[in-house]
Every structure is written in C-alpha cells, then in structure tokens.
Design a protein around this motif. Structure first.
Motif, PDB file in Angstrom:
ATOM      1  N   SER A  24      -5.706   7.025  -7.283  1.00 37.87           N
ATOM      2  CA  SER A  24      -5.582   7.896  -6.159  1.00 37.87           C
ATOM      3  C   SER A  24      -4.319   8.950  -6.457  1.00 37.87           C
ATOM      4  CB  SER A  24      -5.097   7.148  -4.873  1.00 37.87           C
ATOM      5  OG  SER A  24      -6.086   6.069  -4.661  1.00 37.87           O
TER       6      SER A  24
ATOM      7  N   SER B 249      -1.467  -1.298  -7.599  1.00 34.00           N
ATOM      8  CA  SER B 249      -2.600  -1.828  -7.366  1.00 34.00           C
ATOM      9  C   SER B 249      -3.156  -1.095  -5.960  1.00 34.00           C
ATOM     10  CB  SER B 249      -2.484  -3.519  -6.996  1.00 34.00           C
ATOM     11  OG  SER B 249      -3.816  -4.210  -6.739  1.00 34.00           O
ATOM     12  N   THR B 250      -3.993  -1.962  -5.236  1.00 37.32           N
ATOM     13  CA  THR B 250      -4.407  -1.128  -4.034  1.00 37.32           C
ATOM     14  C   THR B 250      -4.943   0.149  -4.111  1.00 37.32           C
ATOM     15  OG1 THR B 250      -2.153  -0.459  -3.168  1.00 37.32           O
ATOM     16  CG2 THR B 250      -2.685  -2.539  -2.641  1.00 37.32           C
TER      17      THR B 250
ATOM     18  N   SER C  54      -3.895   2.589  -5.975  1.00 41.39           N
ATOM     19  CA  SER C  54      -2.901   3.906  -6.267  1.00 41.39           C
ATOM     20  C   SER C  54      -3.136   4.409  -7.650  1.00 41.39           C
ATOM     21  CB  SER C  54      -1.440   3.240  -6.164  1.00 41.39           C
ATOM     22  OG  SER C  54      -1.095   2.821  -4.821  1.00 41.39           O
TER      23      SER C  54
ATOM     24  N   VAL D  36       0.863  -1.166  -0.049  1.00 43.16           N
ATOM     25  CA  VAL D  36       0.044  -0.135   0.052  1.00 43.16           C
ATOM     26  C   VAL D  36       0.962   1.247   0.049  1.00 43.16           C
ATOM     27  CG1 VAL D  36      -1.988  -1.121   1.260  1.00 43.16           C
ATOM     28  CG2 VAL D  36      -0.143  -0.069   2.351  1.00 43.16           C
ATOM     29  N   THR D  37       0.425   2.233  -0.243  1.00 40.58           N
ATOM     30  CA  THR D  37       1.093   3.562  -0.479  1.00 40.58           C
ATOM     31  C   THR D  37       0.490   4.476   0.636  1.00 40.58           C
ATOM     32  OG1 THR D  37       1.243   3.488  -2.699  1.00 40.58           O
ATOM     33  CG2 THR D  37       1.893   5.510  -1.790  1.00 40.58           C
ATOM     34  N   PRO D  38       1.492   4.567   1.868  1.00 40.40           N
ATOM     35  CA  PRO D  38       0.775   5.277   2.866  1.00 40.40           C
ATOM     36  C   PRO D  38       0.906   6.506   2.967  1.00 40.40           C
ATOM     37  CG  PRO D  38       2.971   4.407   3.633  1.00 40.40           C
ATOM     38  CD  PRO D  38       2.672   3.904   2.193  1.00 40.40           C
TER      39      PRO D  38
END
Length: 80
Positions: A56, A50-51, A53, A15-17
């Motif tokens: 986003s 993915s997730t 990103s 994930v990209t925090p």
C-alpha cells in the motif's frame, strides 16, 4: 531499534491509519494507536510489516512511517 534479548510477550502488527480520502498516512491517529498499544502492555511493534502495508505504500512512505513510529515509541518498546 535492535534488542538482544529474546522475543517475548505480545508483539503486534498495528494497522497504518489513512486520512479519510485514503491517500496518505493519518499521523495523528497513528500516534494515538501506538500509544494505545504501548499503554495496553504490548512488548513490541512491527510497523509496515503486515496488514497490507508493504503493497500500500512506496519505499519512501514506509520509511517515513517507520521513522515516526521509532521516534514516537521513544524506546518504550522495541520495534521490528
């Protein structure tokens, strides 16, 4: 990073925090997460792949995230 060997082992999509206000990358936590995954034995990373990103972040932000990941991983694992 291009790797000619076959894809093997564990390849993960971290994930990209974001910062607490959700407006930008939390670079420190991102680096910590990358270290955690690499130190834990993953064989490769797919960043901003993915997730959520892709939707986003804009292209410039995705490029910056990828550049940070490549520089921080420093050849320890391949990035895709």
């Amino acid at each position: 990073m291009r790797n000619s060997s076959p894809l093997r082992g564990i390849v993960t999509f971290p994930v990209t925090p974001l910062t607490n206000d959700g407006t930008r990358l939390n670079e420190g936590r991102f680096r910590t997460l990358l270290d955690y995954l690499i130190d834990g034995g993953v064989n490769g990373l797919v960043v901003v792949g993915s997730t959520g990103s892709i939707g986003s972040f804009n292209e410039e932000e995705r490029k910056k995230i990828a550049e940070i990941a490549v520089k921080h991983a420093n050849g320890r694992v391949p990035l895709f």
